[in-house]
Design an enzyme around this catalytic site. Structure first.
Site, PDB file in Angstrom:
ATOM      1  N   ARG A 103      59.637  -7.897 -38.763  1.00 54.77           N
ATOM      2  CA  ARG A 103      60.139  -8.615 -37.592  1.00 54.77           C
ATOM      3  C   ARG A 103      61.634  -8.837 -37.759  1.00 54.77           C
ATOM      4  NH1 ARG A 103      57.141 -14.105 -36.126  1.00 54.77           N
ATOM      5  NH2 ARG A 103      58.221 -14.765 -38.008  1.00 54.77           N
ATOM      6  N   THR A 107      65.451 -11.740 -33.269  1.00 53.14           N
ATOM      7  CA  THR A 107      64.764 -11.498 -31.981  1.00 53.14           C
ATOM      8  C   THR A 107      63.247 -11.567 -32.117  1.00 53.14           C
ATOM      9  OG1 THR A 107      64.621  -9.135 -32.428  1.00 53.14           O
ATOM     10  CG2 THR A 107      66.628  -9.910 -31.320  1.00 53.14           C
ATOM     11  N   ASP A 199      56.050 -17.338 -45.424  1.00 51.61           N
ATOM     12  CA  ASP A 199      56.172 -15.886 -45.252  1.00 51.61           C
ATOM     13  C   ASP A 199      55.237 -15.189 -46.235  1.00 51.61           C
ATOM     14  OD1 ASP A 199      58.582 -13.691 -44.181  1.00 51.61           O
ATOM     15  OD2 ASP A 199      57.126 -13.110 -45.710  1.00 51.61           O
ATOM     16  N   ASP A 202      56.738 -12.483 -48.595  1.00 52.24           N
ATOM     17  CA  ASP A 202      57.583 -13.066 -49.651  1.00 52.24           C
ATOM     18  C   ASP A 202      56.712 -13.708 -50.731  1.00 52.24           C
ATOM     19  OD1 ASP A 202      59.600 -12.338 -47.961  1.00 52.24           O
ATOM     20  OD2 ASP A 202      60.311 -14.371 -47.538  1.00 52.24           O
TER      21      ASP A 202
HETATM   22  O1  LIG Z   1      53.039 -11.749 -35.012  1.00 52.99           O
HETATM   23  P1  LIG Z   1      54.449 -11.508 -35.377  1.00 52.99           P
HETATM   24  O2  LIG Z   1      55.377 -12.556 -34.790  1.00 52.99           O
HETATM   25  O3  LIG Z   1      54.931 -10.151 -35.058  1.00 52.99           O
HETATM   26  O4  LIG Z   1      54.588 -11.741 -36.942  1.00 52.99           O
HETATM   27  C1  LIG Z   1      53.644 -11.284 -37.850  1.00 52.99           C
HETATM   28  C2  LIG Z   1      54.240 -10.284 -38.786  1.00 52.99           C
HETATM   29  O5  LIG Z   1      55.208 -10.937 -39.612  1.00 52.99           O
HETATM   30  C3  LIG Z   1      54.908 -10.657 -40.968  1.00 52.99           C
HETATM   31  O6  LIG Z   1      55.544  -9.523 -41.424  1.00 52.99           O
HETATM   32  P2  LIG Z   1      57.120  -9.521 -41.747  1.00 52.99           P
HETATM   33  O7  LIG Z   1      57.906  -9.138 -40.542  1.00 52.99           O
HETATM   34  O8  LIG Z   1      57.492 -10.816 -42.383  1.00 52.99           O
HETATM   35  O9  LIG Z   1      57.257  -8.328 -42.755  1.00 52.99           O
HETATM   36  P3  LIG Z   1      56.852  -8.305 -44.300  1.00 52.99           P
HETATM   37  O10 LIG Z   1      55.366  -8.225 -44.352  1.00 52.99           O
HETATM   38  O11 LIG Z   1      57.525  -7.104 -44.820  1.00 52.99           O
HETATM   39  O12 LIG Z   1      57.371  -9.585 -44.919  1.00 52.99           O
HETATM   40  C4  LIG Z   1      53.417 -10.493 -40.967  1.00 52.99           C
HETATM   41  O13 LIG Z   1      52.922  -9.883 -42.114  1.00 52.99           O
HETATM   42  C5  LIG Z   1      53.160  -9.736 -39.696  1.00 52.99           C
HETATM   43  O14 LIG Z   1      53.267  -8.338 -39.825  1.00 52.99           O
HETATM   44  O1  LIG Z   2      54.285 -17.778 -40.403  1.00 52.77           O
HETATM   45  C1  LIG Z   2      54.520 -16.558 -40.483  1.00 52.77           C
HETATM   46  C2  LIG Z   2      54.852 -15.788 -39.364  1.00 52.77           C
HETATM   47  C3  LIG Z   2      55.082 -14.457 -39.513  1.00 52.77           C
HETATM   48  N1  LIG Z   2      54.999 -13.904 -40.740  1.00 52.77           N
HETATM   49  C4  LIG Z   2      54.690 -14.630 -41.833  1.00 52.77           C
HETATM   50  O2  LIG Z   2      54.611 -14.090 -42.943  1.00 52.77           O
HETATM   51  N2  LIG Z   2      54.446 -15.937 -41.690  1.00 52.77           N
HETATM   52 MG   LIG Z   3      57.514 -11.288 -44.175  1.00 52.37          MG
END
Ligand SMILES: O=P(O)(O)OC[C@H]1O[C@H](OP(=O)(O)OP(=O)(O)O)[C@H](O)[C@@H]1O
Ligand SMILES: O=c1cc[nH]c(=O)[nH]1
Ligand SMILES: [Mg+2]
Length: 208
Positions: A103, A107, A199, A202
């Site tokens: 994400r 945005t 997160d 993370d």
């Molecule tokens: O419903 P949304 O608002 O789209 O958010 C959810 C997304 O956010 C997180 O990924 P992230 O973008 O943090 O990537 P990562 O797994 O690499 O940390 C999570 O694992 C989802 O894929």
């Molecule tokens: O709370 C949240 C939202 C999006 N992605 C995450 O990992 N945690």
């Molecule tokens: Mg993430």
């Protein structure tokens, strides 16, 4: 809201430990692996069975076996990776495809950076794996992508969902059933689920 919440006490207990900010990376990974296996048990409840004849040491009989329906797990990188091994313990022969999405922090738009899917997406039951369903935009993008590759039978397994995300998936892809351990209260101004668990990526990998 169309969503199945997995209320099993072991799942709920482990989810509480995952939410706790004092749970470190090692324990977080182990718990996520265990919870994925437990949730997978519910996810696979309706797998088709067939009668097969076998012979026990005592007599011949007809017994139940899986039909061998083709399954594919599709973790959304990164965080989805944390649930794959638990699910593979239940269905070790499943194929695993990967969709890379992150994400944009400003945005909240999902950006695709990787895609590798089983060649026979149209014939498989595909289970998208991602612990977090927040705005729902990432998982709508993942479902759109799978459908563009011919997928017809898609389920979604996550750990924590926001009501906003569940509604978006229900609206855009009403054919996709969502399994989750919790639907939380709301999204904050940064798109994080409240109370959530922070997160997920993370916390699994110990990087930001
Ligand atoms: O419903 P949304 O608002 O789209 O958010 C959810 C997304 O956010 C997180 O990924 P992230 O973008 O943090 O990537 P990562 O797994 O690499 O940390 C999570 O694992 C989802 O894929
Ligand atoms: O709370 C949240 C939202 C999006 N992605 C995450 O990992 N945690
Ligand atoms: Mg993430």
């Amino acid at each position: 809201m169309k969503v199945q919440i997995i209320e099993h006490p072991l799942v709920q207990h482990k989810l509480t430990l995952l939410r706790d900010k004092n749970t470190g990376t090692k324990e977080f990974r182990e718990l996520l692996d265990e919870i994925a296996l437990l949730m997978g048990y519910e996810l696979t409840r309706n797998l088709p069975l067939q009668d097969v004849e076998i012979e026990t040491p005592v007599a011949k009989c007809f017994c139940k076996m899986l039909t061998g329906k083709k399954i594919g797990f599709i973790p959304v990188l990164r965080a989805g990776l944390g649930m794959v091994n638990g699910l593979l313990k239940l269905i070790p022969a499943a194929k695993v495809g990967h969709i890379g999405l992150y994400r944009d922090p400003d945005t909240l738009t999902p950006i695709e950076y990787y895609c590798k899917l089983p060649s026979d997406t149209a014939e498989r039951e595909l289970i998208i794996v991602d612990p977090m369903l927040a705005t729902g935009e990432s998982l709508v993008a993942a479902i759109d992508l799978l459908k563009r590759h011919g997928a017809k039978d898609i389920k979604l397994i996550c750990l924590v969902a926001a009501p906003e995300g569940v509604l978006l998936i229900n609206q855009k892809h009403p054919d996709v059933k969502i399994f989750t351990a919790a639907v939380d209260d709301y999204l904050n101004d940064h798109g994080y689920i409240v109370p959530g668990l922070g997160d997920a990526g993370d916390r699994i990998f110990g990087t930001k």
